[in-house]
Write an enzyme that holds these catalytic residues in place. Sequence first.
Site: not given
Length: 339
Positions: A46-47, A105, A139, A181, A204, A230, A237-238
């Site tokens: 059942d994990q 984040r 972060h 950024d 951005k 970074d 994408g960025t």
Amino acid sequence: MPVITEPKIISGNANRPLATAIARRMSMHRGMSVGLVDARVERFNDQEIFVEVFENVRGEDMFIVQSTSNPANDNLMELLIITDALRRSSAARITAVIPYFGYARQDRRSKARTPISAKLVANLITEAGIDRVLTLDLHAAQIQGFFDIPVDNLYAAPIFALDIEHNFRNRMDELMIVSPDVGGVARARELAKRINAPLAIVDKRREKAGEVAGMTVIGEVTGKTCIIVDDMCDTAGTLCKAAEVLMEAGATEVHSYITHGVLSGPAVERISKSVMKNLVITDSIEPTAAVKACANIRIVPTAPMFAQAILNTWNGTSVSSLFETDTLVPIYEGLYTRG
């Protein structure tokens, strides 16, 4: 007479190759075999997660190597349950070595009625019985304050500085460090100071989460070899868009140095088709087969630094000494040459 214990490493399933590499490096430093503690971390049908430690850890100084990367919740639970197993087995001290700290984040309330999940995770780790945390490039550095236990936040910048000085040694005067950024300027400036390079910023604008409306380069990048810096790359994408904007602004080449290669979804495909010449990441997250196979992704090891940080924690010496590039030169001897 007091019993002198050796540091003992135990690993979850998040990044066993890194844990094995750390143990190997520690063996070199100690002049004796340092292996991973014999244990099993498994799932029931059942994990549910089950942990069994096969070695005596009573009175030992234990280090759990476990990133809380994808699948973040499973890996976090493994960390907590391993901790409980060690605590109930009378380990003297437990240090969580978390190369990639998931949920970082979510370090503030971005809008009404949202959680601060990084604080919740810090509470879980502390309440589980962990005595201290060793991590890499949080972060947001203020997450250290979410814990009521000591947190050592290592930095990838010294390793990246060594790598850049080695791979760009004949054209250091052409380099331009770029923050993707405004929020990452401090991180980029730190690396720029280490290699004595100028700094530019890609500003951005977002219309909504996950979508970049436009980018503007702040700084003169014409004729420069740009290095984007970074802490993490998720869908890329960025990052790929920033590389395009820099090339359009006159850069001759674009490279990227990212600490944590999350690289989810279409990230690897985007990077392989990008104008970016190289993406350099660390092994804080175990790379997938697709990441390893990608021609323009290169992985630098963190095991030498983590092994030294664990030994410094164990014997009560400075961990912050590893913030300096010169301290890492002998640790990474054979991998990089300077000048």
